[in-house]
Scaffold this active site. Structure first.
Site, PDB file in Angstrom:
ATOM      1  N   LYS A 116     -12.314   3.755  -0.962  1.00  0.00           N
ATOM      2  CA  LYS A 116     -12.710   4.441  -2.212  1.00  0.00           C
ATOM      3  C   LYS A 116     -13.731   3.636  -3.015  1.00  0.00           C
ATOM      4  O   LYS A 116     -14.681   4.185  -3.557  1.00  0.00           O
ATOM      5  CB  LYS A 116     -11.453   4.710  -3.046  1.00  0.00           C
TER       6      LYS A 116
ATOM      7  N   ARG B  69      -3.697  10.590 -12.074  1.00  0.00           N
ATOM      8  CA  ARG B  69      -2.766  10.228 -10.998  1.00  0.00           C
ATOM      9  C   ARG B  69      -1.518  11.103 -11.002  1.00  0.00           C
ATOM     10  O   ARG B  69      -0.716  11.035 -10.089  1.00  0.00           O
ATOM     11  CB  ARG B  69      -2.338   8.767 -11.154  1.00  0.00           C
TER      12      ARG B  69
ATOM     13  N   ARG C 168      -5.898  -8.667   6.380  1.00  0.00           N
ATOM     14  CA  ARG C 168      -6.555  -9.604   5.448  1.00  0.00           C
ATOM     15  C   ARG C 168      -5.714 -10.871   5.261  1.00  0.00           C
ATOM     16  O   ARG C 168      -4.543 -10.803   4.902  1.00  0.00           O
ATOM     17  CB  ARG C 168      -6.757  -8.880   4.108  1.00  0.00           C
TER      18      ARG C 168
ATOM     19  N   ARG D 260      -1.489 -12.608   1.322  1.00  0.00           N
ATOM     20  CA  ARG D 260      -0.999 -12.281  -0.023  1.00  0.00           C
ATOM     21  C   ARG D 260       0.161 -11.301   0.095  1.00  0.00           C
ATOM     22  O   ARG D 260       0.189 -10.487   1.013  1.00  0.00           O
ATOM     23  CB  ARG D 260      -2.116 -11.604  -0.831  1.00  0.00           C
TER      24      ARG D 260
ATOM     25  N   ARG E 215       3.419   0.720  -1.025  1.00  0.00           N
ATOM     26  CA  ARG E 215       2.310   1.177  -1.885  1.00  0.00           C
ATOM     27  C   ARG E 215       1.781   2.529  -1.418  1.00  0.00           C
ATOM     28  O   ARG E 215       1.487   3.410  -2.231  1.00  0.00           O
ATOM     29  CB  ARG E 215       1.161   0.159  -1.872  1.00  0.00           C
TER      30      ARG E 215
END
Length: 227
Positions: free
Chosen positions: A19, A93, A127, A160, A171
């Site tokens: 996005k 949202r 990542r 992380r 999420r």
């Protein structure tokens, strides 16, 4: 001659859907003002505005920021953009936020990035970082020379908490539960335009072609005038 009507657009997509990249390209090519709820929240929290302090108190408790606070924050900012084409990112949202936005302005189109959750999961969990330097590695695009080790210092890389598979899954599920009704709300109004794919560079040409039917490409105009 009357000026063309202004474009009011919303972009939606789960974290890791590309996005940010797509939004940046839309801004560059079509000269729209980009209003990101995340950026605006961070800015208000940094400046310690009334809304910023209020929002931070919810975030610190791990709670969602109530609709009325988010709506007030975004609508207040939109007042200064009434003469521009704009792209909303991260708002609305919830259906309550979408309804509040409808009372203030007419949304023309909602761009939905329909990227499979498995693709996003691979993308986000790939990542790894070197904590001391902040160097970021991606196991797919820019892996370290030795797995789990920083190229320069030879120190171990860490993941992380946000990028751990279980967190990413949570999420994505939370995003899905929260935004499905919003997508449905806009679909019923005939405003939803979904773009499916697994690669940002393959989705982008379709979004570009779609937006060209609504706005001129200002980056070409800039290129022509600077030649």
């Amino acid at each position: 001659m009357a000026p063309p009507p202004l474009l009011r657009a919303v972009i939606m997509g789960p974290p890791g859907s590309g996005k940010g990249t797509i939004s940046a390209r839309i801004i560059k090519h079509f000269g729209m003002k980009h209003l990101s709820s995340g950026d605006l929240l961070r800015d208000n929290m940094q400046k310690k505005t009334e809304v910023g302090i209020l929002a931070k108190s919810y975030i610190d408790q791990g709670r969602l920021i109530p609709d009325d606070i988010m709506t007030r924050l975004m609508l207040n900012e939109l007042k200064g953009l009434d003469r521009y084409n704009w792209l909303l990112d991260g708002f609305p949202r919830t259906v309550a936020q979408a309804e509040a936005l409808d009372k203030e302005c007419q949304i023309d189109t909602v761009i939905d990035l329909d990227v499979p959750f498995e693709t996003i999961k691979c993308r986000l969990t790939a990542r790894w970082i070197h904590p001391t330097s902040g160097r970021v590695y991606n196991l797919e695009f820019s892996p370290p020379k030795v797995q789990g080790i920083d190229d320069i210092t030879g120190e171990p890389l860490v993941q992380r908490d946000d990028d751990k598979p279980e967190t990413v899954t949570k999420r994505l599920q939370a995003y899905d539960a929260q935004t499905k009704p919003v997508l449905e709300y806009y679909r019923e109004k005939g405003l939803l335009k979904s773009f499916s794919g697994t690669e940002t560079n393959k989705i982008w040409p379709h979004i570009y072609t779609f937006l060209q039917t609504k706005l001129p490409d200002v980056s070409q105009k800039d290129a022509a005038t600077s030649m």
